[in-house]
Design an enzyme around this catalytic site. Structure first.
Site, PDB file in Angstrom:
ATOM      1  N   ASP A  74     -21.790 -61.170  11.296  1.00 54.42           N
ATOM      2  CA  ASP A  74     -20.434 -61.694  11.435  1.00 54.42           C
ATOM      3  C   ASP A  74     -20.374 -62.917  12.343  1.00 54.42           C
ATOM      4  O   ASP A  74     -19.316 -63.249  12.874  1.00 54.42           O
ATOM      5  CB  ASP A  74     -19.493 -60.603  11.960  1.00 54.42           C
ATOM      6  CG  ASP A  74     -19.975 -60.003  13.278  1.00 54.42           C
ATOM      7  OD1 ASP A  74     -20.961 -60.506  13.837  1.00 54.42           O
ATOM      8  OD2 ASP A  74     -19.366 -59.014  13.726  1.00 54.42           O
ATOM      9  N   THR A  75     -21.505 -63.587  12.529  1.00 55.25           N
ATOM     10  CA  THR A  75     -21.570 -64.730  13.444  1.00 55.25           C
ATOM     11  C   THR A  75     -22.023 -65.996  12.721  1.00 55.25           C
ATOM     12  O   THR A  75     -23.033 -65.996  12.025  1.00 55.25           O
ATOM     13  CB  THR A  75     -22.566 -64.440  14.591  1.00 55.25           C
ATOM     14  OG1 THR A  75     -22.175 -63.255  15.260  1.00 55.25           O
ATOM     15  CG2 THR A  75     -22.599 -65.597  15.566  1.00 55.25           C
ATOM     16  N   GLU A 114     -29.267 -59.417  23.706  1.00 57.56           N
ATOM     17  CA  GLU A 114     -29.158 -58.740  22.425  1.00 57.56           C
ATOM     18  C   GLU A 114     -30.073 -59.457  21.444  1.00 57.56           C
ATOM     19  O   GLU A 114     -29.900 -60.645  21.180  1.00 57.56           O
ATOM     20  CB  GLU A 114     -27.708 -58.756  21.940  1.00 57.56           C
ATOM     21  CG  GLU A 114     -26.767 -58.022  22.893  1.00 57.56           C
ATOM     22  CD  GLU A 114     -25.305 -58.091  22.463  1.00 57.56           C
ATOM     23  OE1 GLU A 114     -25.003 -58.813  21.491  1.00 57.56           O
ATOM     24  OE2 GLU A 114     -24.473 -57.427  23.104  1.00 57.56           O
ATOM     25  N   PHE A 161     -20.660 -64.497  27.684  1.00 54.57           N
ATOM     26  CA  PHE A 161     -21.552 -64.480  26.532  1.00 54.57           C
ATOM     27  C   PHE A 161     -22.100 -65.884  26.297  1.00 54.57           C
ATOM     28  O   PHE A 161     -21.336 -66.837  26.138  1.00 54.57           O
ATOM     29  CB  PHE A 161     -20.806 -63.995  25.282  1.00 54.57           C
ATOM     30  CG  PHE A 161     -20.433 -62.540  25.336  1.00 54.57           C
ATOM     31  CD1 PHE A 161     -21.170 -61.593  24.645  1.00 54.57           C
ATOM     32  CD2 PHE A 161     -19.352 -62.111  26.106  1.00 54.57           C
ATOM     33  CE1 PHE A 161     -20.837 -60.250  24.704  1.00 54.57           C
ATOM     34  CE2 PHE A 161     -19.009 -60.773  26.173  1.00 54.57           C
ATOM     35  CZ  PHE A 161     -19.755 -59.837  25.474  1.00 54.57           C
ATOM     36  N   HIS A 196     -14.535 -54.573  20.592  1.00 55.53           N
ATOM     37  CA  HIS A 196     -13.886 -55.881  20.664  1.00 55.53           C
ATOM     38  C   HIS A 196     -13.089 -56.173  19.384  1.00 55.53           C
ATOM     39  O   HIS A 196     -12.061 -56.842  19.428  1.00 55.53           O
ATOM     40  CB  HIS A 196     -14.918 -56.991  20.919  1.00 55.53           C
ATOM     41  CG  HIS A 196     -16.065 -57.002  19.971  1.00 55.53           C
ATOM     42  ND1 HIS A 196     -17.014 -55.998  19.930  1.00 55.53           N
ATOM     43  CD2 HIS A 196     -16.427 -57.890  19.012  1.00 55.53           C
ATOM     44  CE1 HIS A 196     -17.910 -56.285  18.999  1.00 55.53           C
ATOM     45  NE2 HIS A 196     -17.567 -57.408  18.422  1.00 55.53           N
TER      46      HIS A 196
END
Length: 201
Positions: free
Chosen positions: A37-38, A92, A23, A195
């Site tokens: 959530d990042t 993404e 990633f 995940h």
């Protein structure tokens, strides 16, 4: 290029769920979603060659370009350099920006976002991609989320992902409604954030 992080894990969502992938998370985004959530604002400057070198440390050929919003930084030359090593590029994106000129990506997952237009009303942010392999919609179970709007977005595959509210009871209710919607609209498939279930990055 400002990179938030580069790490090796399993793809947790969508078509390639369970696939080992590197990633590459770029810093920065052009939207602010309440459920994000990042922490994508932080990052270190890296050259394209440094990114390629970091990716090649891992044994997989799959690379997920993500963010933030990766179209803010990705370049045709970075794509070419990664492809030159036989890597398969997945992206993404929120879809609000076109791919920069010359960028060749093998698989595009678009997760369209809702934006406020007036009190109590929202619309889907304009999609500017020419091609979408996978449309991934975060199901919020909100009266202002009109699922019919997503039906009009052309894509090869359609996936509905229950929103993670960080509250177990709320999450279960949203999951139940997501499953109910999919059963009533079989064009869609369920996408889970595996995940998080597996407690991996």
């Amino acid at each position: 290029m400002k990179v938030n992080e580069i790490f090796y894990s399993l793809q947790g969502e969508g078509h390639y769920t369970g696939t080992p992938a590197v990633f590459v998370r770029f810093a920065g985004c052009n939207l602010r979603c309440w459920f994000c959530d990042t922490d994508f604002e932080k990052g270190d400057e890296m050259s394209e060659d440094e990114i390629v070198e970091a990716v090649l440390q891992y044994p997989t050929r799959y690379v997920v370009i993500t963010g933030g919003e990766p179209t803010l930084q990705i370049t045709a030359s970075l794509c070419d350099k990664l492809h030159a090593h036989g890597l398969y590029l997945m992206m993404e994106t929120n879809g609000t920006r076109p791919l920069p000129e010359g960028c060749k990506v093998d698989w595009i997952t678009c997760s369209p976002k809702l934006i406020d237009v007036e009190e109590g009303k929202r619309k889907i942010a304009t999609i500017r991609l020419r091609h979408i392999d996978e449309l991934k919609v975060v199901f919020e179970d909100s009266p202002t989320q009109d699922m019919a709007l997503y039906e009009q977005i052309p894509a090869t595959e359609y996936r509905l992902q229950p929103c993670d509210t960080q509250d177990p009871l709320s999450n279960q209710a949203i999951l139940n409604k997501t499953i109910k919607y999919i059963l009533q609209h079989p064009k869609w498939k369920l996408s889970l954030q595996t995940h998080k279930i597996l407690h991996v990055r």
